[in-house]
Design an enzyme around this catalytic site. Sequence first.
Site, PDB file in Angstrom:
ATOM      1  N   PHE A 125     -12.335   5.343  -1.803  1.00  0.00           N
ATOM      2  CA  PHE A 125     -12.786   6.656  -2.291  1.00  0.00           C
ATOM      3  C   PHE A 125     -14.149   7.041  -1.693  1.00  0.00           C
ATOM      4  O   PHE A 125     -14.247   8.008  -0.915  1.00  0.00           O
ATOM      5  CB  PHE A 125     -12.816   6.607  -3.827  1.00  0.00           C
ATOM      6  CG  PHE A 125     -13.665   7.655  -4.485  1.00  0.00           C
ATOM      7  CD1 PHE A 125     -13.598   8.989  -4.068  1.00  0.00           C
ATOM      8  CD2 PHE A 125     -14.515   7.311  -5.534  1.00  0.00           C
ATOM      9  CE1 PHE A 125     -14.381   9.964  -4.696  1.00  0.00           C
ATOM     10  CE2 PHE A 125     -15.290   8.275  -6.154  1.00  0.00           C
ATOM     11  CZ  PHE A 125     -15.230   9.599  -5.736  1.00  0.00           C
ATOM     12  N   TYR A 154     -18.339  -7.866 -13.081  1.00  0.00           N
ATOM     13  CA  TYR A 154     -18.534  -6.877 -12.020  1.00  0.00           C
ATOM     14  C   TYR A 154     -20.029  -6.563 -11.848  1.00  0.00           C
ATOM     15  O   TYR A 154     -20.572  -6.601 -10.736  1.00  0.00           O
ATOM     16  CB  TYR A 154     -17.761  -5.600 -12.378  1.00  0.00           C
ATOM     17  CG  TYR A 154     -18.023  -4.427 -11.487  1.00  0.00           C
ATOM     18  CD1 TYR A 154     -17.404  -4.313 -10.255  1.00  0.00           C
ATOM     19  CD2 TYR A 154     -18.893  -3.396 -11.881  1.00  0.00           C
ATOM     20  CE1 TYR A 154     -17.639  -3.226  -9.437  1.00  0.00           C
ATOM     21  CE2 TYR A 154     -19.136  -2.306 -11.074  1.00  0.00           C
ATOM     22  CZ  TYR A 154     -18.509  -2.226  -9.852  1.00  0.00           C
ATOM     23  OH  TYR A 154     -18.743  -1.147  -9.042  1.00  0.00           O
ATOM     24  N   ARG A 165     -12.620   1.720 -25.824  1.00  0.00           N
ATOM     25  CA  ARG A 165     -12.295   0.752 -24.773  1.00  0.00           C
ATOM     26  C   ARG A 165     -13.317  -0.380 -24.827  1.00  0.00           C
ATOM     27  O   ARG A 165     -14.511  -0.127 -24.911  1.00  0.00           O
ATOM     28  CB  ARG A 165     -12.361   1.465 -23.424  1.00  0.00           C
ATOM     29  CG  ARG A 165     -11.606   0.793 -22.332  1.00  0.00           C
ATOM     30  CD  ARG A 165     -11.525   1.678 -21.101  1.00  0.00           C
ATOM     31  NE  ARG A 165     -12.820   1.872 -20.474  1.00  0.00           N
ATOM     32  CZ  ARG A 165     -13.012   2.557 -19.345  1.00  0.00           C
ATOM     33  NH1 ARG A 165     -11.989   3.124 -18.743  1.00  0.00           N
ATOM     34  NH2 ARG A 165     -14.212   2.689 -18.832  1.00  0.00           N
ATOM     35  N   ALA A 188     -16.940  -2.147   0.351  1.00  0.00           N
ATOM     36  CA  ALA A 188     -15.730  -2.850  -0.080  1.00  0.00           C
ATOM     37  C   ALA A 188     -16.041  -3.639  -1.346  1.00  0.00           C
ATOM     38  O   ALA A 188     -17.073  -4.288  -1.428  1.00  0.00           O
ATOM     39  CB  ALA A 188     -15.258  -3.802   1.017  1.00  0.00           C
ATOM     40  N   VAL A 209     -12.771   8.513 -14.785  1.00  0.00           N
ATOM     41  CA  VAL A 209     -12.259   9.430 -15.801  1.00  0.00           C
ATOM     42  C   VAL A 209     -12.000  10.840 -15.249  1.00  0.00           C
ATOM     43  O   VAL A 209     -11.031  11.487 -15.652  1.00  0.00           O
ATOM     44  CB  VAL A 209     -13.199   9.458 -17.034  1.00  0.00           C
ATOM     45  CG1 VAL A 209     -14.565  10.041 -16.698  1.00  0.00           C
ATOM     46  CG2 VAL A 209     -12.584  10.189 -18.190  1.00  0.00           C
ATOM     47  N   GLN A 221     -14.074  -5.376  -5.216  1.00  0.00           N
ATOM     48  CA  GLN A 221     -13.133  -5.378  -6.326  1.00  0.00           C
ATOM     49  C   GLN A 221     -13.842  -4.452  -7.319  1.00  0.00           C
ATOM     50  O   GLN A 221     -14.858  -4.816  -7.917  1.00  0.00           O
ATOM     51  CB  GLN A 221     -12.981  -6.811  -6.844  1.00  0.00           C
ATOM     52  CG  GLN A 221     -11.923  -7.014  -7.912  1.00  0.00           C
ATOM     53  CD  GLN A 221     -12.161  -6.210  -9.161  1.00  0.00           C
ATOM     54  OE1 GLN A 221     -11.475  -5.202  -9.413  1.00  0.00           O
ATOM     55  NE2 GLN A 221     -13.157  -6.588  -9.944  1.00  0.00           N
TER      56      GLN A 221
HETATM   57  O1  LIG Z   1      -8.542   7.911 -19.667  1.00  0.00           O
HETATM   58  C1  LIG Z   1      -9.738   7.731 -19.917  1.00  0.00           C
HETATM   59  C2  LIG Z   1     -10.621   7.083 -18.996  1.00  0.00           C
HETATM   60  C3  LIG Z   1     -11.958   6.939 -19.351  1.00  0.00           C
HETATM   61  N1  LIG Z   1     -12.420   7.405 -20.552  1.00  0.00           N
HETATM   62  C4  LIG Z   1     -13.853   7.287 -20.891  1.00  0.00           C
HETATM   63  O2  LIG Z   1     -14.617   7.903 -19.881  1.00  0.00           O
HETATM   64  C5  LIG Z   1     -15.883   7.263 -19.733  1.00  0.00           C
HETATM   65  C6  LIG Z   1     -16.093   6.895 -18.281  1.00  0.00           C
HETATM   66  O3  LIG Z   1     -15.178   5.885 -17.911  1.00  0.00           O
HETATM   67  P1  LIG Z   1     -14.860   5.441 -16.411  1.00  0.00           P
HETATM   68  O4  LIG Z   1     -13.797   4.419 -16.496  1.00  0.00           O
HETATM   69  O5  LIG Z   1     -14.622   6.643 -15.572  1.00  0.00           O
HETATM   70  O6  LIG Z   1     -16.208   4.804 -15.855  1.00  0.00           O
HETATM   71  P2  LIG Z   1     -17.235   3.723 -16.500  1.00  0.00           P
HETATM   72  O7  LIG Z   1     -18.329   4.474 -17.139  1.00  0.00           O
HETATM   73  O8  LIG Z   1     -16.496   2.695 -17.248  1.00  0.00           O
HETATM   74  O9  LIG Z   1     -17.877   3.104 -15.182  1.00  0.00           O
HETATM   75  C7  LIG Z   1     -17.409   1.939 -14.556  1.00  0.00           C
HETATM   76  O10 LIG Z   1     -16.418   2.273 -13.650  1.00  0.00           O
HETATM   77  C8  LIG Z   1     -16.835   3.105 -12.599  1.00  0.00           C
HETATM   78  C9  LIG Z   1     -15.640   3.376 -11.717  1.00  0.00           C
HETATM   79  O11 LIG Z   1     -15.330   4.706 -11.760  1.00  0.00           O
HETATM   80  C10 LIG Z   1     -17.937   2.460 -11.795  1.00  0.00           C
HETATM   81  O12 LIG Z   1     -17.475   1.313 -11.143  1.00  0.00           O
HETATM   82  C11 LIG Z   1     -19.066   2.117 -12.707  1.00  0.00           C
HETATM   83  O13 LIG Z   1     -20.063   1.420 -11.990  1.00  0.00           O
HETATM   84  C12 LIG Z   1     -18.587   1.271 -13.849  1.00  0.00           C
HETATM   85  O14 LIG Z   1     -19.639   1.084 -14.754  1.00  0.00           O
HETATM   86  C13 LIG Z   1     -15.842   6.069 -20.676  1.00  0.00           C
HETATM   87  O15 LIG Z   1     -16.516   6.400 -21.872  1.00  0.00           O
HETATM   88  C14 LIG Z   1     -14.355   5.865 -20.961  1.00  0.00           C
HETATM   89  O16 LIG Z   1     -14.101   5.291 -22.216  1.00  0.00           O
HETATM   90  C15 LIG Z   1     -11.558   8.029 -21.454  1.00  0.00           C
HETATM   91  O17 LIG Z   1     -11.972   8.432 -22.542  1.00  0.00           O
HETATM   92  N2  LIG Z   1     -10.242   8.174 -21.110  1.00  0.00           N
END
Ligand SMILES: O=c1ccn([C@@H]2O[C@H](COP(=O)(O)OP(=O)(O)O[C@H]3O[C@H](CO)[C@H](O)[C@H](O)[C@H]3O)[C@@H](O)[C@H]2O)c(=O)[nH]1
Length: 309
Positions: A11, A143, A267, A74, A186, A76
């Site tokens: 991405f 991670y 989550r 790159a 998200v 995971q």
């Molecule tokens: O279907 C979904 C997906 C996500 N969320 C919420 O959206 C927010 C953001 O979630 P993401 O999974 O998009 O991202 P994170 O904040 O978990 O971030 C993590 O994942 C990212 C990848 O996009 C990066 O790697 C980042 O460094 C790492 O902390 C969270 O509150 C999550 O609970 C939802 O409500 N519904």
Amino acid sequence: MNVLVTGGAGFIGSHVVDRLIEKGYGVIVIDNLSSGKVQNLNKNALFYEQSIEDEEMMERIFSLHKPEYVFHLAAQASVSISVKEPARDAKTNILGSLVLLEKSVKYGVKKFIFSSTGGAIYGENVKVFPTPETEIPHPISPYGIAKYSVEMYLDFFAREYGLKYTVLRYANVYGPRQDPHGEAGVVAIFTERMLKGEEVYIFGDGEYVRDYVYVDDVVESNLLAMERGDNDVFNIGTGRGTTVNELFHMLKEITGYNREPVYKPPRKGDVRKSILDWTKAKEKLGWEPKVPLEEGLRLTVEYFRKAVD
Ligand SMILES: O=c1ccn([C@@H]2O[C@H](COP(=O)(O)OP(=O)(O)O[C@H]3O[C@H](CO)[C@H](O)[C@H](O)[C@H]3O)[C@@H](O)[C@H]2O)c(=O)[nH]1
């Protein structure tokens, strides 16, 4: 001039590749396509479908092309996989990075630009928002631990071998080509589901706050880091916090989605709030976020509309 981009079919990496090619660099891409996609690959890049963990292959690629800059994207990239399989995560994110660091020293790379994480590195007990780089990292997932480890190895390689580096700690990056079929990302997940008219799930109460930064702005930080910010760490975010509920409503409006969200249990391991202070990047890299969330979301929806059709 040759430059190497690991994760160049992914991405963020593929956007970095596009910009480097536009600027006239000879770009070598290493990607094992575990999450990257051939469709993302710039046709003018030289592509190796290889894993960064493969020491022999890395030796061959570095000795053949002698890249002057390495952009290491790159990884995971899934936080939840890292929790389930810490050893697998460390193999790619720590050991793979070390292979690249060793080759970079051996072949005289001018600078190593490392994609780290702001979201997963500061941890849960942060008191200051937006959070500056002076906050001591306290990662709570393998991670985040791996990313922070590599940051420390970079410092070691700089002291011991004089390798120059810049660490970029990204906030929540979004934009075209983000993969909607994982748990993370998200914006991509909501956008695709809304365009298909499917149910959209919000974990917890939807009041979790994130700092969403557009991928083009992230690319720009990588290019600026070629010239500036030596042996230093920078947050790359917007300083603006947005809740998942707010995000839902913004995307609902742009896509014309007409359903309500479905609330699910929180989550595991989600931090409640993450917002990054980017003033240091402004001062030392000359970087600032240029794309406002509303505009970035529009661009992303436009892209997914074409992809979904
Ligand atoms: O279907 C979904 C997906 C996500 N969320 C919420 O959206 C927010 C953001 O979630 P993401 O999974 O998009 O991202 P994170 O904040 O978990 O971030 C993590 O994942 C990212 C990848 O996009 C990066 O790697 C980042 O460094 C790492 O902390 C969270 O509150 C999550 O609970 C939802 O409500 N519904």
